[in-house]
Write a protein that holds these residues in place. Structure first.
Motif, PDB file in Angstrom:
ATOM      1  N   LEU A   1      55.377  36.108   9.018  1.00  0.00           N
ATOM      2  CA  LEU A   1      54.112  36.365   9.695  1.00  0.00           C
ATOM      3  C   LEU A   1      53.706  37.812   9.465  1.00  0.00           C
ATOM      4  N   ARG A   2      52.570  37.987   8.848  1.00  0.00           N
ATOM      5  CA  ARG A   2      52.096  39.340   8.545  1.00  0.00           C
ATOM      6  C   ARG A   2      51.023  39.774   9.544  1.00  0.00           C
ATOM      7  N   ALA A   3      50.281  38.817  10.074  1.00  0.00           N
ATOM      8  CA  ALA A   3      49.159  39.138  10.963  1.00  0.00           C
ATOM      9  C   ALA A   3      49.383  38.591  12.372  1.00  0.00           C
ATOM     10  N   VAL A   4      49.819  37.335  12.458  1.00  0.00           N
ATOM     11  CA  VAL A   4      50.034  36.720  13.775  1.00  0.00           C
ATOM     12  C   VAL A   4      51.141  37.472  14.506  1.00  0.00           C
ATOM     13  N   GLY A   5      50.885  37.773  15.770  1.00  0.00           N
ATOM     14  CA  GLY A   5      51.876  38.485  16.570  1.00  0.00           C
ATOM     15  C   GLY A   5      51.690  39.990  16.556  1.00  0.00           C
ATOM     16  N   LYS A   6      50.712  40.469  15.797  1.00  0.00           N
ATOM     17  CA  LYS A   6      50.467  41.915  15.719  1.00  0.00           C
ATOM     18  C   LYS A   6      49.228  42.285  16.540  1.00  0.00           C
ATOM     19  N   SER A   7      49.284  43.437  17.176  1.00  0.00           N
ATOM     20  CA  SER A   7      48.117  43.915  17.930  1.00  0.00           C
ATOM     21  C   SER A   7      47.154  44.613  16.983  1.00  0.00           C
ATOM     22  N   VAL A   8      46.597  43.840  16.062  1.00  0.00           N
ATOM     23  CA  VAL A   8      45.653  44.448  15.116  1.00  0.00           C
ATOM     24  C   VAL A   8      44.351  44.791  15.842  1.00  0.00           C
TER      25      VAL A   8
ATOM     26  N   VAL B   1      38.308  35.015   1.079  1.00  0.00           N
ATOM     27  CA  VAL B   1      38.182  33.761   1.826  1.00  0.00           C
ATOM     28  C   VAL B   1      37.051  33.847   2.838  1.00  0.00           C
ATOM     29  N   HIS B   2      36.302  32.774   2.935  1.00  0.00           N
ATOM     30  CA  HIS B   2      35.319  32.657   4.008  1.00  0.00           C
ATOM     31  C   HIS B   2      35.698  31.475   4.897  1.00  0.00           C
ATOM     32  N   VAL B   3      35.744  31.749   6.208  1.00  0.00           N
ATOM     33  CA  VAL B   3      36.074  30.703   7.176  1.00  0.00           C
ATOM     34  C   VAL B   3      34.859  30.504   8.070  1.00  0.00           C
ATOM     35  N   ALA B   4      34.560  29.257   8.422  1.00  0.00           N
ATOM     36  CA  ALA B   4      33.479  28.984   9.372  1.00  0.00           C
ATOM     37  C   ALA B   4      34.029  28.162  10.523  1.00  0.00           C
ATOM     38  N   SER B   5      33.786  28.676  11.738  1.00  0.00           N
ATOM     39  CA  SER B   5      34.249  27.995  12.940  1.00  0.00           C
ATOM     40  C   SER B   5      33.123  28.035  13.963  1.00  0.00           C
ATOM     41  N   GLY B   6      32.932  26.958  14.697  1.00  0.00           N
ATOM     42  CA  GLY B   6      31.764  26.867  15.581  1.00  0.00           C
ATOM     43  C   GLY B   6      31.861  27.639  16.873  1.00  0.00           C
ATOM     44  N   VAL B   7      32.997  28.298  17.137  1.00  0.00           N
ATOM     45  CA  VAL B   7      33.163  28.975  18.425  1.00  0.00           C
ATOM     46  C   VAL B   7      32.351  30.270  18.464  1.00  0.00           C
ATOM     47  N   PRO B   8      31.897  30.684  19.627  1.00  0.00           N
ATOM     48  CA  PRO B   8      31.245  31.986  19.742  1.00  0.00           C
ATOM     49  C   PRO B   8      32.273  33.070  20.051  1.00  0.00           C
ATOM     50  N   GLU B   9      31.894  34.312  19.844  1.00  0.00           N
ATOM     51  CA  GLU B   9      32.732  35.454  20.272  1.00  0.00           C
ATOM     52  C   GLU B   9      32.111  36.004  21.542  1.00  0.00           C
ATOM     53  N   MET B  10      32.727  35.683  22.687  1.00  0.00           N
ATOM     54  CA  MET B  10      32.154  36.142  23.963  1.00  0.00           C
ATOM     55  C   MET B  10      33.007  37.240  24.588  1.00  0.00           C
ATOM     56  N   GLY B  11      33.794  37.882  23.732  1.00  0.00           N
ATOM     57  CA  GLY B  11      34.590  38.994  24.230  1.00  0.00           C
ATOM     58  C   GLY B  11      36.074  38.705  24.250  1.00  0.00           C
ATOM     59  N   THR B  12      36.441  37.452  23.979  1.00  0.00           N
ATOM     60  CA  THR B  12      37.851  37.071  24.084  1.00  0.00           C
ATOM     61  C   THR B  12      38.635  37.403  22.824  1.00  0.00           C
ATOM     62  N   GLY B  13      37.968  37.950  21.826  1.00  0.00           N
ATOM     63  CA  GLY B  13      38.699  38.445  20.658  1.00  0.00           C
ATOM     64  C   GLY B  13      38.940  37.433  19.563  1.00  0.00           C
TER      65      GLY B  13
ATOM     66  N   ASN C   1      47.652  37.863  19.191  1.00  0.00           N
ATOM     67  CA  ASN C   1      47.353  39.295  19.208  1.00  0.00           C
ATOM     68  C   ASN C   1      47.732  39.825  20.599  1.00  0.00           C
ATOM     69  N   PRO C   2      48.920  40.400  20.744  1.00  0.00           N
ATOM     70  CA  PRO C   2      49.406  40.781  22.085  1.00  0.00           C
ATOM     71  C   PRO C   2      48.449  41.712  22.823  1.00  0.00           C
ATOM     72  N   MET C   3      47.776  42.608  22.106  1.00  0.00           N
ATOM     73  CA  MET C   3      46.846  43.517  22.789  1.00  0.00           C
ATOM     74  C   MET C   3      45.706  42.727  23.439  1.00  0.00           C
ATOM     75  N   ILE C   4      45.209  41.735  22.714  1.00  0.00           N
ATOM     76  CA  ILE C   4      44.126  40.915  23.281  1.00  0.00           C
ATOM     77  C   ILE C   4      44.653  40.093  24.456  1.00  0.00           C
ATOM     78  N   VAL C   5      45.848  39.585  24.343  1.00  0.00           N
ATOM     79  CA  VAL C   5      46.418  38.819  25.464  1.00  0.00           C
ATOM     80  C   VAL C   5      46.574  39.713  26.686  1.00  0.00           C
TER      81      VAL C   5
ATOM     82  N   SER D   1      51.229  43.975  32.801  1.00  0.00           N
ATOM     83  CA  SER D   1      51.104  42.676  32.142  1.00  0.00           C
ATOM     84  C   SER D   1      52.321  42.475  31.253  1.00  0.00           C
ATOM     85  N   ILE D   2      52.989  41.362  31.461  1.00  0.00           N
ATOM     86  CA  ILE D   2      54.192  41.069  30.680  1.00  0.00           C
ATOM     87  C   ILE D   2      53.946  39.785  29.894  1.00  0.00           C
ATOM     88  N   ILE D   3      54.220  39.826  28.611  1.00  0.00           N
ATOM     89  CA  ILE D   3      54.096  38.622  27.793  1.00  0.00           C
ATOM     90  C   ILE D   3      55.502  38.105  27.508  1.00  0.00           C
TER      91      ILE D   3
END
Lengths: 779, 289
Positions: A4-11, A484-496, A667-671, A720-722
């Motif tokens: 895992l290069r990206a998942v699990g990182k507080s990017v 790569v281009h990804v398309a997903s129908g979700v909005p970004e309402m601040g949840t990262g 993304n632990p920072m977002i969590v 906050s503890i994860i």
């Protein structure tokens, strides 16, 4: 598991710089040539019939371009919330609302709307509309609304025959034999709890801009959390095919917390109705007061718990009942009581359970979804009764919970299995952090103060199934330069999610995050998705993206295998390079072109080279992900340390600790941000926030000044503890994280108050006034 | 609709500017209340007269026996003032409680008083300090005792379309004197007080000499708890006497119920302990010297 290069990182968040420097665009920022501004005339009465409405003076005012009332508005019944389009097949949809009706059902209900060249002219036009009302009997209280003499709010529009003013149906969850279980219990504790009306108070108020093209194509910029379902709702309100409607955010949504799952109040429909008339773009932005009184609140509720246990502390029976005041229109009034029951019953392993819950129409602002969706109401009731049970049994609340909490694969009432839980570890880490072992010897800071600690535990969902329709899709394109281009129908309402979904895509595919772009929150450019709610976005949209990425990866492996002279299973893709899987040190390997790799098996080939190689041979790697998510329970605890001034009833929260098992924290920072934000909302729910009504049905708390959100100065030290688990159903083991944090804080604070004062507070918010009244009944 | 926003350079100019508008101009001193009231249509004005360019208005000045606070002095200035921390700690505490930092940076103490709200934090804290206001209009300059500034609930005696309060002054702390301020609130910032109490005492040989005890919102402007003040005069500083003062204040208090700011019952219920705490804090300040 691949590296895992990206998942699990507080990017860093992709939207971070734009949002902190004011460059990010929101619906309320949008402006167009010729754009009109909409204003709404709202009912001053809780329940009335419009006998006559005269808009002629308003229409004559210079600058007024359209006026809409029940006389000329669309006449299609709808439900402004997502159940209009996402009700599961075994339930009937409740359609109870017209855009404008001749009956108004709460103070703030829409009477008329005006579009004019300026906001001031629109405002002035409202004052020129003459309305004659015939007052109808109003009912504000849920119990009263079910009584024989109460006025009926929606006769003939989908109420159950089982009771008066009950929309949809009564939700029953049977499990085991609760009567028998209670009889077999050594100790039974029963208690009722009262939950207040609270508000999401998201930063951006309900907003929409609607534009209709000459050919009749409709574009709506919107603050919705659910672009695709909102398109469907608008289509049905106006009888326009969904394919002619585009709903999008520009691209950000200023928060939500559940307040716009479906339409944003009625902003989209009002703007579109006026735009169709005026043939010019129309912008509708709710004032904060309108947002308070005319868009969904959390459901106020009465929840009754009857818990039976054996002498040794084993829970044996749980009978739960929840009555929810859904206000003037149903919205989520059928789904939400179900979630309250399911989530409250799912915490503990109890062989005999029963839940009965439903909503009730009253002449108040409609209640709807708010972060936690029924779960905080049930949790507040059950978690206090668990503490009462601990007292009755002479056990510590911690040990009693530890004995009864759900474990992996324990049987429960939900139609999906519990495949992961680190709740016990969450309890352990949070209790150590707050110093729970000192609970019996806590010292208050002054003689007139008492101190206490409390805890609460809970669960939630990672998507909307089985309460709503839930499936998801993604498009995944490897472009000819290897990006790569990804398309997903979700909005970004601040949840990262515009960051975390790319983290998932990067590791699922094997490419650096910087080489991925994401389209989101736009019905024209993304495949169908049910929206951002139910803590589902990262989980469900993430699964769809992961599946699409894996498909594209497989296409690439099929394409390159002959050049490597191996089978497709024998190649890997990582960090943007393809190489034979047996390669010992891919990072150090030299780079060659695809045409040369046969001669250099110890080398790697860049995606850029492969994509272009394919492109000039008329081939592109494009995939879709189409998933039906299972579901998975996140788990969480909150611990509170409080001090109460016994002379004034004032509470100081000294410390709050929350520990969450969200599966893999993508993304632990977002969590952590999600946990902290929810805990602060929970603090407000516990102690200060509340919308009340006067006897005429007017909201007494309708702005930021009177509605007591915690301020920065009110926020206590928090931790906050994860605690990570790995759920086999989620992308890279992830579970939902968005809502949990607001479920337990009020329960934990109430338990801490009881520990400090020896008084059980059954009504929220526990204001100084309510606490003082219980501490000094003689005053 | 405001057509004009002016910065006079002297008090005389300011008075003349108000006079020439014949009631259509108004003093703005911060504006954190005024602007909202104008937007809600409660107040209208064609011209706003901002006093910040007038020399001296933005200063806290120490005189031989008194301290004066100019019309443009903000709450933040008071919060930062070591002079006032010593001479009027209750006023400093009160100013720290107003609004948020952004509001305190703009809102003025004199504006807080002239707005007329009986429970305005700074006003209640000033009310126990034997304060006076310097009022200038076309007739000249007058000094008005603090308790004569209120004409009714949320109504000031000052007519801001023709009169200017240029400063509020109060005597410096003398030996044996102390003052304090206590409020009940629903949250720590951005909340009006549910009730508030201020107190100034002079302590000699562990006895109460002068006692000022004020409470709000129980009438037009901060109100003296007269029976409690009289009772304490000359009494020993004992727990029992302090408690009795709280009881006497409660008997006099006539709170109203507010759906937003708390019930009458609660306010009456906690008034005695607020009075006790205010007295104890003032005594502590007096004993600190």
């Amino acid at each position: 598991m691949a590296n895992l290069r990206a998942v699990g990182k507080s990017v860093d968040r992709r939207d971070g710089v734009d949002k902190t420097t004011g460059r990010a665009l929101f619906t309320s920022d949008m402006t167009f040539p010729g754009m009109l501004h909409a204003k709404v005339l709202r009912s001053p009465h809780a329940h009335a019939r419009i006998v006559s409405i005269d808009t002629s003076k308003a229409e004559k005012l210079d600058g007024v371009k359209a006026v809409m009332t029940h006389k000329n508005g669309p006449k299609n019944l709808f439900n402004a919330a997502a159940p209009m389009f996402l009700t599961v097949s075994n339930l009937e949809r409740v359609l109870d609302q017209y855009l404008f009706d001749e009956i108004v059902r709460y103070v703030g209900d829409e009477v008329a709307a005006v579009a004019a060249t300026t906001e001031a002219i629109a405002e002035k036009a409202l004052s020129l509309i003459e309305v004659e009302y015939e007052l109808l009997p109003a009912v504000l209280d849920a119990e009263e609304a079910m009584s024989e003499n109460a006025p009926e709010l929606h006769a003939g529009k989908g109420c159950t025959p089982e009771g008066k003013n009950i929309p949809g149906e009564i939700i029953r969850i049977p499990y085991g034999d609760v009567e028998k279980g209670l009889k077999e219990s050594d100790v039974v504790i029963e208690k009722s709890f009262t939950l207040p009306i609270v508000k999401q108070v998201q930063m951006e108020t309900q907003s929409a801009v609607a534009q209709v093209s000459g050919s009749g194509d409709v574009t709506v910029w919107s603050t919705t959390q659910t672009p695709h379902p909102s398109r469907a709702i608008l289509g049905q309100v106006f009888g326009i095919p969904a394919s002619k409607i585009r709903v999008l955010a520009p691209p950000y949504v200023g928060g939500g917390f559940g307040v716009r799952i479906g339409l944003s109040g009625l902003a989209e429909a009002i703007a579109l109705g006026l735009a169709l008339q005026a043939k010019r773009p129309v912008k509708m932005v709710y004032s904060r007061k309108e947002d308070f009184i005319a868009s969904d609140t959390r459901h106020p509720a009465t929840v009754t718990v009857k818990l039976g246990a054996k002498k040794d502390g084993t829970f044996h029976a749980l009978d739960l009942k929840g009555i929810f005041n859904t206000g003037a229109y149903c919205g989520f009034g059928t789904e939400l009581p179900g979630v309250c029951g399911a989530m409250t019953l799912a915490i503990y392993r109890i062989p005999h359970q029963r839940y009965l819950g439903h909503s009730v129409y009253t002449n108040r602002t409609s209640s709807g979804a708010m972060r936690g969706f029924g779960n905080p109401q049930g949790n507040f009731a059950l978690e206090q009764v668990v503490d009462m049970m601990a007292d009755a049994l002479g056990m510590s609340p911690y040990e009693l919970r530890l004995k009864n909490i759900m474990k992996v694969n324990d049987p429960w009432c939900l139609p999906f299995p519990c495949l992961s839980t680190e709740l016990a570890e969450c309890m352990k880490q949070a209790s150590e952090s707050i110093g729970w072992e000192k609970r019996e010897s806590l010292k208050a800071s002054a003689p007139h103060k008492v101190r206490g600690m409390g805890m609460a535990v809970g669960t939630h969902v990672s998507n909307a199934w089985p309460f709503c329709v839930d499936y998801d899709n993604a498009y995944f394109t490897v472009q000819s330069d290897g990006t790569v281009h990804v398309a997903s129908g979700v909005p970004e309402m601040g949840t990262g999610v515009c960051t975390s979904l790319i983290q998932i895509a990067a590791d699922a595919f094997g490419i650096d995050m910087d080489r991925i772009s994401l389209s989101f929150g736009d019905t024209l450019t993304t495949p169908f998705d049910i929206g951002s709610h139910a803590s589902r976005t990262c989980y469900a949209a993430g699964l769809a993206i992961k599946e699409a990425a894996e498909d594209a990866r497989a296409q690439i492996f099929d394409y390159v295998a002959p050049y490597f002279d191996v089978t497709p299973e024998m190649v890997s893709l990582q960090d943007g390079y393809v190489f034979v899987s047996s390669l010992s040190d891919p990072d150090a390997a030299s780079v060659v072109s695809l045409d040369d790799v046969k001669e250099h098996k110890q080398s790697k080939v860049s995606l850029e080279n492969i994509a272009y190689h394919a492109h000039v041979r008329n081939k592109q790697f494009i995939s879709t992900g189409k998933i039906v998510p299972k579901n998975a329970p996140p788990w969480h605890v909150c611990f509170a340390d409080v001090e109460v001034d016994t002379e004034t009833g004032k509470v100081d929260v000294l410390n709050l600790v929350a520990a969450h098992d969200v599966g893999t924290a993508v993304n632990p920072m977002i969590v952590e941000g999600q946990i902290e934000g929810g805990v602060v909302q929970g603090l407000g729910y516990a102690l200060t926030e509340e919308i009340r009504y006067n006897d005429s049905g007017v909201q007494t708390h309708s702005n930021m000044h009177s509605y007591m959100l915690p301020t920065a100065e009110d926020i206590p030290p928090m931790k906050s503890i994860i605690v990570e688990s790995h759920d086999p159903t989620g992308p890279f083991g992830a579970k939902g994280a968005g809502e949990c944090s607001l479920v337990c804080p009020a329960s934990a604070i109430a338990n801490a108050l009881a520990n400090a004062t020896n008084i059980r507070f059954t009504e929220l918010p526990a204001t100084p006034e309510r606490i003082f009244a219980k501490l000094h009944p003689q005053n | 609709m405001v057509q004009d926003y002016v910065f006079p350079g002297t008090v005389e100019q300011a008075v003349a500017m108000l006079a020439e508008s014949k009631g259509r101009a108004r003093v703005i001193a911060g504006g954190t209340d005024l602007v909202l009231d104008m937007r809600d249509g409660k107040i209208t004005a064609d011209k706003l007269v901002d006093l910040r360019a007038i020399d001296g208005m933005q200063r806290i000045v120490e005189h031989d026996d008194s301290i004066s606070i100019g019309a443009s002095v903000t709450h933040s200035q008071i919060v930062r003032s070591t002079l006032l921390r010593h001479h009027a700690p209750g006023l400093v505490d009160a100013c720290r409680k107003v609004g948020s930092l952004q509001i305190r940076n703009v809102a003025t103490v004199v504006g807080n008083v002239v707005n007329g709200n009986p429970a305005a934090d700074a006003a209640v804290a000033l009310a126990c300090l034997d304060a006076t206001a310097t009022v200038v209009d076309e007739q000249g300059t007058r000094t008005i005792p603090f308790n004569e500034l209120y004409a009714g609930i949320c109504i000031s005696c000052i007519n801001s379309s023709c009169q200017i309060v240029t400063q509020i002054s109060f005597p410096k702390k003398k030996a044996g004197e102390g003052s304090s301020y206590i409020r009940m609130e629903q949250r720590k910032a951005l909340s009006l007080p549910m009730l508030n109490v201020s107190s100034k005492v002079r302590v000699i040989n562990s006895q109460f000499q002068d006692v000022q005890l004020l409470m709000a919102p129980v009438g037009a402007g901060p109100q003296h708890a007269v029976t409690a003040e009289d009772f304490l005069m000359g009494k020993d500083i004992t727990d029992e006497n302090i408690r009795q003062a709280g009881v006497l204040a409660r008997e006099q208090a006539t709170f109203r119920s507010s759906a937003v700011r708390g019930s009458k019952e609660y306010r009456i219920g906690v008034l005695p302990v607020c009075v006790e705490r205010a007295l104890r804090a003032a005594i502590a300040d007096a004993q600190e010297g």
